[in-house]
Each structure stands twice: as C-alpha cells, then as structure tokens.
Design a protein around this motif. Structure first.
Motif, PDB file in Angstrom:
ATOM      1  N   ALA A  16      14.705   9.763   9.288  1.00  0.00           N
ATOM      2  CA  ALA A  16      13.989  10.003  10.647  1.00  0.00           C
ATOM      3  C   ALA A  16      15.247  10.286  11.649  1.00  0.00           C
ATOM      4  N   ALA A  17      16.065   9.711  11.373  1.00  0.00           N
ATOM      5  CA  ALA A  17      17.226   9.852  12.362  1.00  0.00           C
ATOM      6  C   ALA A  17      17.580  11.423  12.189  1.00  0.00           C
ATOM      7  N   LYS A  18      17.716  12.145  11.227  1.00  0.00           N
ATOM      8  CA  LYS A  18      18.253  13.167  10.903  1.00  0.00           C
ATOM      9  C   LYS A  18      17.075  14.456  11.109  1.00  0.00           C
ATOM     10  N   GLU A  19      16.012  14.129  10.362  1.00  0.00           N
ATOM     11  CA  GLU A  19      15.078  15.320  10.143  1.00  0.00           C
ATOM     12  C   GLU A  19      14.042  15.246  11.268  1.00  0.00           C
ATOM     13  N   THR A  20      13.255  16.298  11.136  1.00  0.00           N
ATOM     14  CA  THR A  20      11.775  16.429  12.181  1.00  0.00           C
ATOM     15  C   THR A  20      10.879  15.358  11.588  1.00  0.00           C
ATOM     16  N   LEU A  21       9.996  15.058  12.627  1.00  0.00           N
ATOM     17  CA  LEU A  21       8.995  14.199  12.341  1.00  0.00           C
ATOM     18  C   LEU A  21       7.822  14.729  11.205  1.00  0.00           C
ATOM     19  N   SER A  22       7.617  16.264  11.135  1.00  0.00           N
ATOM     20  CA  SER A  22       6.875  16.858  10.032  1.00  0.00           C
ATOM     21  C   SER A  22       7.557  16.565   8.898  1.00  0.00           C
ATOM     22  N   ASP A  23       8.942  16.665   8.865  1.00  0.00           N
ATOM     23  CA  ASP A  23       9.475  16.437   7.529  1.00  0.00           C
ATOM     24  C   ASP A  23       9.704  14.966   6.830  1.00  0.00           C
ATOM     25  N   LEU A  24       9.422  13.966   8.158  1.00  0.00           N
ATOM     26  CA  LEU A  24       9.497  12.451   7.556  1.00  0.00           C
ATOM     27  C   LEU A  24       7.998  12.297   7.192  1.00  0.00           C
ATOM     28  N   MET A  25       6.998  12.712   7.694  1.00  0.00           N
ATOM     29  CA  MET A  25       5.724  12.364   7.267  1.00  0.00           C
ATOM     30  C   MET A  25       5.518  13.013   5.694  1.00  0.00           C
ATOM     31  N   LYS A  26       5.959  14.212   5.544  1.00  0.00           N
ATOM     32  CA  LYS A  26       6.069  14.658   4.200  1.00  0.00           C
ATOM     33  C   LYS A  26       6.800  13.810   3.181  1.00  0.00           C
ATOM     34  N   GLU A  27       8.051  13.419   3.748  1.00  0.00           N
ATOM     35  CA  GLU A  27       8.733  12.526   2.970  1.00  0.00           C
ATOM     36  C   GLU A  27       7.920  11.311   2.493  1.00  0.00           C
ATOM     37  N   ILE A  28       7.533  10.766   3.512  1.00  0.00           N
ATOM     38  CA  ILE A  28       6.809   9.213   3.368  1.00  0.00           C
ATOM     39  C   ILE A  28       5.409   9.541   2.281  1.00  0.00           C
ATOM     40  N   ILE A  29       4.994  10.614   2.529  1.00  0.00           N
ATOM     41  CA  ILE A  29       3.751  10.824   1.543  1.00  0.00           C
ATOM     42  C   ILE A  29       4.434  10.971   0.078  1.00  0.00           C
ATOM     43  N   GLU A  30       5.470  11.729  -0.091  1.00  0.00           N
ATOM     44  CA  GLU A  30       5.970  12.063  -1.469  1.00  0.00           C
ATOM     45  C   GLU A  30       6.463  10.773  -1.995  1.00  0.00           C
ATOM     46  N   LYS A  31       7.461  10.257  -1.322  1.00  0.00           N
ATOM     47  CA  LYS A  31       8.259   9.131  -1.933  1.00  0.00           C
ATOM     48  C   LYS A  31       7.222   7.744  -1.997  1.00  0.00           C
ATOM     49  N   THR A  32       6.135   7.642  -1.322  1.00  0.00           N
ATOM     50  CA  THR A  32       5.377   6.603  -1.723  1.00  0.00           C
ATOM     51  C   THR A  32       4.492   6.823  -2.461  1.00  0.00           C
ATOM     52  N   GLY A  33       3.995   8.092  -2.841  1.00  0.00           N
ATOM     53  CA  GLY A  33       2.959   8.471  -3.940  1.00  0.00           C
ATOM     54  C   GLY A  33       1.547   8.313  -3.204  1.00  0.00           C
TER      55      GLY A  33
ATOM     56  N   VAL B  72       0.918  -1.128  -0.047  1.00  0.00           N
ATOM     57  CA  VAL B  72       0.070  -0.043  -0.219  1.00  0.00           C
ATOM     58  C   VAL B  72       0.927   1.031  -0.054  1.00  0.00           C
ATOM     59  N   PRO B  73       0.883   1.967  -1.032  1.00  0.00           N
ATOM     60  CA  PRO B  73       0.246   1.686  -2.264  1.00  0.00           C
ATOM     61  C   PRO B  73       0.671   0.605  -3.129  1.00  0.00           C
ATOM     62  N   LYS B  74       0.111   0.194  -3.969  1.00  0.00           N
ATOM     63  CA  LYS B  74       0.405  -1.010  -4.817  1.00  0.00           C
ATOM     64  C   LYS B  74       1.672  -1.243  -5.207  1.00  0.00           C
ATOM     65  N   ARG B  75       2.335  -2.166  -5.050  1.00  0.00           N
ATOM     66  CA  ARG B  75       3.782  -2.333  -5.643  1.00  0.00           C
ATOM     67  C   ARG B  75       3.823  -3.649  -6.123  1.00  0.00           C
ATOM     68  N   GLY B  76       2.826  -4.291  -6.337  1.00  0.00           N
ATOM     69  CA  GLY B  76       2.796  -5.417  -7.134  1.00  0.00           C
ATOM     70  C   GLY B  76       3.264  -6.858  -6.119  1.00  0.00           C
ATOM     71  N   ILE B  77       3.203  -6.455  -4.814  1.00  0.00           N
ATOM     72  CA  ILE B  77       3.548  -7.526  -3.969  1.00  0.00           C
ATOM     73  C   ILE B  77       2.168  -8.199  -3.611  1.00  0.00           C
ATOM     74  N   GLY B  78       2.047  -9.547  -4.058  1.00  0.00           N
ATOM     75  CA  GLY B  78       0.795 -10.324  -3.949  1.00  0.00           C
ATOM     76  C   GLY B  78       0.788 -10.927  -2.481  1.00  0.00           C
ATOM     77  N   LEU B  79      -0.630 -11.476  -2.278  1.00  0.00           N
ATOM     78  CA  LEU B  79      -0.807 -12.257  -1.029  1.00  0.00           C
ATOM     79  C   LEU B  79       0.176 -13.673  -1.025  1.00  0.00           C
ATOM     80  N   THR B  80       0.389 -14.187  -2.092  1.00  0.00           N
ATOM     81  CA  THR B  80       0.902 -15.345  -1.968  1.00  0.00           C
ATOM     82  C   THR B  80       2.536 -15.085  -1.438  1.00  0.00           C
ATOM     83  N   THR B  81       3.048 -14.172  -2.040  1.00  0.00           N
ATOM     84  CA  THR B  81       4.309 -13.870  -1.686  1.00  0.00           C
ATOM     85  C   THR B  81       4.407 -13.503  -0.195  1.00  0.00           C
ATOM     86  N   ILE B  82       3.298 -12.478   0.226  1.00  0.00           N
ATOM     87  CA  ILE B  82       3.208 -12.019   1.634  1.00  0.00           C
ATOM     88  C   ILE B  82       3.276 -13.296   2.590  1.00  0.00           C
TER      89      ILE B  82
END
Ligand code: ATP
Ligand code: MG
Length: 741
Positions: A470-487, A412-422
């Motif tokens: 996360a080790a370097k930046e603030t929590l707020s920035d981390l959240m932004k980064e997650i949203i952006e990098k994961t789409g 989530v979001p979809k990365r083509g990893i199916g239930l069988t694999t999981i």
C-alpha cells in the motif's frame, strides 16, 4: 440580466443579507436551497469573500455535490475550495486533522451500524449484560440519544440514580466508549460529539475554524439535533454570519434526535437574527400544493404558513385503491410505461413509500416488465458481506487498531484459524490492554496458542506485506493484490457458484468506486489515500447512489426524498397501519402522528406535475396478510382535488363514501361475504392447488423445494416448503405462486 434577477423579492432580500444571523423559514419548494446557492455566489462574486471562508452544510453528500455544481455554474470559479458537505463529512475532516488532541490517532476508523452491533455484543458479553432483557438495538439507540444531547457516560450515570434500568445502560455506555477508544474508532454520533468536544476544549482550534468559516450556511435546518446546533453555534460564535434555512413542517427526524426547538432557539442564541419568510412555491401545481396544505393544516401547534403558486392548477391528484399490493405495483408500472411511451423519461418518475420492504413488489414488476429502476436505500451496498470483508482488509491495512475489522477477516477466506484461537488472542489482548492485532504480533506471550501459531503468523505476514504494498502502489492495485493473494473470489465461487456471480459483480463495483475516488482526487489535486477512501465510504448515505444522468425510475422511502423533486410522483401504500404506521396510530402521543403527517407533506410536495396516491386493501407485511383501511391522510385531501380514474370506478371508494373500510376485526368477521375481494379468494380456493405434500415446487425467489405440509386457512392454503437452499418457509398459496416442477 444578472442571476439575481431570477429571484423574487424575499429571496433577493435573503441573498443580499450576508452579515449577521439569518433564519429563512419557509414551506416546501419555495426556493430555500436555491437561495443558499445564490447566496454563496453573491458572497464570492459581489462581496469578494474568499471561497475558502465559506462553509455550507447540506443534508446528504449528494446535495452537497449538487450545490457545488450549481455554484460552479453560477460563479465559474472557486467552488472547489468552498466547504460544501454534510455535518458528518465536515466533522470528519476536522477530526482527521486534530483528534490527536483528544487522545485518538488521526487515522481513526468510523463504525457503521453493523460494526456498532458487533461491538455492542462484545460489550454485553464482557460486562455480563443479558441481551434478552437489554436488546443490543435498544442499548445502542439509548446511547445514540444520549450522544445527540451531548450527555457523557458519567453524566448518564448521575442521571440514572434510583433507576435500575438506566444504571445498566450507563454501565454499557461507559464500556462501549472504552471499547471504541481502544479500537481507535468513532461511531456516527461521535463524529459530532468529538468535534464539539474538540472545539470546546482547544481554544486555538476553535479560533482557527472561526476565522476560517466566516460565512456559514445550513440547509434543512429543521432536522438538526442538539449536538449539531452546538457545533454551528461554536463555529459561528465569533462572526455570527450564520444563515439557516428550514421548514418546521418538514421536520421528520425526531426519532434521530432532531430538535425542532433549534428553530425556536435560533433567535435566542443569535440575538437580532433576521427572519425571512418565502411564500411562493415554484415546484408544484396548485392542486398538488393545495393538497399538501390541506393535509398539514391538521397538525396543531405549527407555525401557519401560506404557500401559493402561479404554476396553474395542473392535473388532479390521481387516487387509486386496489385489492392487493400486487395490483398496485402492476398499475404503477403500467402507468409509468404509458408516460414513457408518450415521451417522458423514466427518471422523471419516483415511487415513494414508508418502509423499505415495500420496494420488493415494484422490483419484481419492473424486472418482469423490463423497466429500468433504481432502489435508493434498502440493503446498503456497503453492508453486503463481500464488501464488508474487503473493506475490513483495507481497514486492517490502514489502521491495525480496528479489532472488529481484523477479527472479521482473520479467517476469511478460511485459514484454519478457529474461534477458540481467536478468543484466546482476544483474552490475552484484553488482559494486557492492547489491540487484537498487536497481540497477534507477539504470539509467544499468549498461552495455549500451540499449533495455531503458524497460521496466525502467516496472517500477520500477509497483512504486513499488504501494508508495504500500500505504501508504494495505488489503491486500485492494492485491491487487486488483496483479491489475488487471499484467493477471495475463488473462495466465493467454491462456496456457492450461483451466489458468487452477484457478489463478484459487487466486488467489481467496489473496484470502480475505488477508481472513481482516485479520479476525483486527481481532479481536486489531492493525493488519494487509503484513509481518505475509507472515510468516503463510511459516509455515503443511501441517497448518494442516485445518478441523475441515468434513466431509471427511482424508488425510495419518504425519508430519503427530502429536498428532492420529480415531475411524476407516486405515493404508494397509503394505508392506515402502514402510513401512518400502526405504532403511531395506536400511540397515545399525538406528536408521533404529527411527525408522520409531516412526512406525508414532504411526500406530496416532491411532485412537480402530477401526483398519484394509492393504497391496497390487503398486503403481506412480514409474511402476514394485513387488511388495511385507506390512510387517514388521504381523507384529509379535499375530494375536489382528486380524481379516481374511470377504469377503476367500481373498485374505488372515495373518502366520502367509505362504508367498505371497516376495522380489521370487522373485516375478518364478515369474512368476505361481499365484494370483489371475496370472489378473488374463492377463486383461489376453488381452483385448488396443483401440487400436494411430497411434490417438488419452484418459488420465484427461494428456488426449488419439497412441499412438507398444506393446511387450510380460512381463506387460503398455507403451504410449508423445505427449500433446497433457503430453508423451511410457510406461506400463503395465493401469494407464494409456487409451481410444480
Ligand atoms: N425565483 C424562482 N424562479 C424560478 N424558479 C425557482 C425560483 N425559486 C425556486 N425555484 C425553483 O423551484 C424549485 C424548488 O426550489 P428549492 O428546491 O430551492 O426549494 P426548497 O424550498 O429548498 O424546497 P424543499 O423544502 O423541498 O427543500 C426548484 O426547481 C427551483 O429551481
Ligand atoms: Mg431544499
């Protein structure tokens, strides 16, 4: 004049009695909570107690915040180093420091109800429990009750000898505990159970906290359960400076293990405990108070209390009965609007009801009528899908041991990893007794993972990247980064544009919460951490979302209203079958009905100036129309305290002349031969429907759809609609209000 002059004699006595065990047992609105805050102020100001040595336990985090603020106002210093918090928050703080003594990592995850259910599903699958026979919900509640009573899986098994059902539960309990531990996770009950275990097995830790918390206070003591009582008893074991305040008439959490015996046992556990009673109510008018007293006096086996007030009689209690729940909501909305026109604020009004589902009608009315409102509870913000997803990212980054979180977001979001694999990863992890994330990090050891390996690898790489971030930046920035990098957000939009908007707003709300957390840390001179934030999130009770600065009408269940007060209170849905609930009416156990009555007492006593009680003759409950009599609790209020309102005279049946109210069956048989209700139904049917099978129609909530069937019920049409997005629904025409498009 000192602050203590504003207290009455008994209250002052309670405030000044600082050393040794003290039990304050008193009715609603008598100033119990107020005594606690003044007592803290007195300890600090007059007795020179170090704020650091004070622990005050409240029922919600919100109450904790308020108490801190009141102490701040009274003393002006030191309030930040008092521990004022809920049982759960207190325990989390202790466990974060010491749970490694019990073999957990200190950055454990806290599982909410949703996580527990997911875990329970896994457990049942794992040990072959048929969830059709043993429902997950029932298993969880059996385990929860066991934990409340400090019964371990082993003890449970011992007690289960000869009882097949219990033996099964014992097995489930054992496996459930094993899985929690493997995930380095605790459920809500564990927070207390593990803390008690810690204090019982680690003498130096116990000693430390006994020294630290020399003065302990507990509000809403009537709703503590066995493990909570054990917790405070341990802490207060050395100095015995324990002050508890409560009201046995307001004990409303028996279903959650609250143990009224804790009040009775107090004097046994703490010999020479002083007992103080408060008898003056400062909150309500005498009409309201007398109504509350009259209702609660119907409970047998209670400690009799005489509560009085010199606030004056005030208005009579408004009683209204309506044909439908829609009419009830209309009336209340209109009544509030009138008050506001006359100068009242929206937030002086609270609507209290028995079940969360009742909020929907009010919500619809308020939206339509532009009345600002806030529903406390209902679907918890943190239970929403998008919020849980993003929190699962944070949890994975914070503590890779939380398998549930990792599995939630691996695709989530979809990365083509199916239930069988999981499942393959999961099996391999189980076999090797390692965590899911750990298994992901060594893919070459997993058989048949084949082409998915690349995708799994990049997922791990992404998480590791976030960890570094996360080790370097603030929590707020981390959240932004997650949203952006994961789409994440783009994906929401791609899925469903309309739906996405409100989800994005929720995500923005989450980001504001993170920012607020960072700010509050700055205020307290603490370092904001990912674990710290997740901890706060895991502990927010619904009531904590209430913000008194905001001007809105407050809607909530009676259970959430404990300890609060409002100038204008509406008790809606006062019907037999709803409140008291159908289950308690039909139960043989009178105890259940008495608990409902205490809940009614809690509701009535929230009102300061005026109280409106209302009921409807029919309402939809779970899609079915129910015909209800007025609540038996209303009949327990003396008629001379009530007023029925001229405009409603003809519709209203007072308790003394309630020939109209027959059992549901009788109502059905007579089939609307008399009265207004009958006419209304005729109108619906005579009018006919302006759509037929094959037409497209629009529904307020479900949107557009195709009518696939219409059948004539006895009193209304039943219409089946295939909605474009909401699926097939069957509904009564008069309630559904479908419009042809
Ligand atoms: N001596 C007093 N003089 C004036 N106001 C008071 C006094 N004692 C209490 N009050 C007010 O009465 C109201 C009820 O007090 P409080 O909330 O402390 O009661 P409580 O016993 O905790 O009620 P509940 O049982 O509902 O929790 C509050 O608004 C409080 O400020
Ligand atoms: Mg109180």
């Amino acid at each position: 004049m000192s602050i203590y002059d504003t207290l009455n004699e008994q209250q002052r006595e309670a405030v000044f009695h600082t050393d040794g065990p003290l039990l304050i047992l008193a009715g609603a609105g008598s100033g119990k909570t107020r005594v606690l805050t003044h007592r803290i102020a007195y300890l600090i100001e007059e007795k020179g107690v170090n704020p650091w040595n004070i622990l005050a336990i409240t029922f919600t985090n919100k109450a904790a915040g308020e108490m801190r603020e009141r102490v701040d106002n009274l003393v002006g210093f030191g309030s930040e180093s008092i521990w004022v918090s809920t049982f759960h928050s207190t325990c989390v703080r202790i466990l974060r420091r010491h749970i490694d003594r019990l073999g957990y990592d200190n950055n454990f995850t806290i599982y909410d109800a949703d996580d527990q259910k997911t875990l329970m599903k896994d457990v049942c699958r794992l040990i072959d429990i048929d969830t059709k026979v043993y429902k997950e919900r029932n298993l969880l509640s059996a385990i929860s009750s066991a934990k409340d009573e400090l019964i371990t899986p082993a003890e449970y098994e011992l007690n289960a000898a000869g009882d097949y059902g219990k033996q099964k539960i014992a097995k489930v309990y054992l496996e459930y505990e094993k899985q929690l531990r493997a995930n380095n996770a605790l459920d809500f009950d564990d927070l207390l159970v593990k803390t008690v275990q810690l204090l019982q097995t680690q003498p130096d830790v116990l000693e430390y906290y006994q020294e630290r918390f020399r003065y302990i206070m507990v509000d809403e003591y009537q709703d503590t359960n066995t493990v909570q009582f054990k917790f405070v008893s341990l802490l207060a074991g050395k100095y015995k400076n324990l002050c508890v305040v409560g009201d046995d008439d307001q004990s409303i959490y028996k279903f959650r293990g609250a143990n009224i015996k804790n009040i009775l046992n107090f004097e046994q556990e703490f010999h020479d405990a002083k007992v103080i009673k408060l008898e003056q109510n400062y909150r309500s008018t005498s009409n309201i108070l007398n109504a509350a007293n009259a209702v609660i006096s119907n409970n047998v086996g209670r400690k009799d209390k005489s509560l009085w007030t010199d606030n004056g009689e005030g208005e009579k209690i408004q009683f209204r009965q309506f044909d439908t729940a829609y009419d009830e909501a209309d009336f209340i909305a209109e009544d509030i609007r009138k008050h506001v026109k006359d100068g009242a604020a929206y937030n002086e009004h609270a609507i209290l009801y028995r079940t969360n589902a009742q909020s929907r009608l009010f919500e619809e009315r308020f939206v339509a009528g532009n009345i600002p409102y806030k529903i406390v509870g209902g679907i918890n913000f943190y239970a929403r899908r998008e919020i849980k997803d993003l929190l699962a990212y944070l949890k994975t980054i914070d503590n890779g041991k939380d398998d549930l979180a990792v599995r939630r977001i691996i695709n989530v979001p979809k990365r083509g990893i199916g239930l069988t694999t999981i499942n393959r990863v999961q099996e391999s992890a189980l076999e090797r007794e390692i965590g899911f994330y750990e298994a992901l990090q060594g893919l070459d050891l997993i058989p048949n993972i084949g082409r998915s390996a690349g995708k799994l690898d990049s997922f791990v790489a992404l998480m590791e990247y976030f960890k570094g971030f996360a080790a370097k930046e603030t929590l707020s920035d981390l959240m932004k980064e997650i949203i952006e990098k994961t789409g994440y957000v783009e994906n929401l939009e791609a899925e469903d544009k309309e739906d996405a908007q409100s989800r994005i707003e929720n995500i923005e709300e989450l980001q504001s919460k993170i920012a607020a957390y960072e700010e509050s840390c700055a205020d307290m001179d603490e370092k904001p951490t990912l674990s710290g934030f997740l901890e706060e999130v895991a502990l927010v009770a619904d009531i904590d979302s209430l913000d008194e600065e905001q001007d809105y009408v407050i809607l909530m269940t009676l259970h959430s209203a404990k300890g609060l007060e409002f100038p204008h209170v509406y008790l809606a849905g006062m019907e037999d079958g709803l409140f008291p609930s159908y289950m308690t009416i039909t139960s043989d156990d009178n105890e259940d009905l008495e608990e409902e009555r205490r809940l009614c007492y809690v509701g009535i006593t929230r009102a300061e100036k005026d109280l409106t009680v209302s009921c409807a003759r029919r309402r939809m409950i779970r899609g079915e129309t129910q015909y209800n009599k007025m609540s038996r609790f209303l009949k327990e209020i003396p008629t001379e305290l009530m007023e029925t309102g001229a405009a409603f005279e003809e519709e209203v049946e007072m308790p003394t002349q309630n020939a109209y109210f027959q059992a549901k069956q009788v109502f059905k048989q007579k089939a609307f031969s008399t009265g207004k209700t009958a006419k209304q139904f005729t109108v619906t049917k005579e009018k006919g429907l302006d759509y037929t099978i094959g037409d497209r129609v629009k529904h307020m909530k479900f949107g557009e759809g195709l009518v696939t069937d219409i059948t004539e019920g006895g009193r209304d049409y039943e219409v089946t609609v295939q909605f474009d997005t909401a699926g097939v629904k069957k509904m009564f025409a008069s309630f559904a209000r479908l419009q042809k498009v």
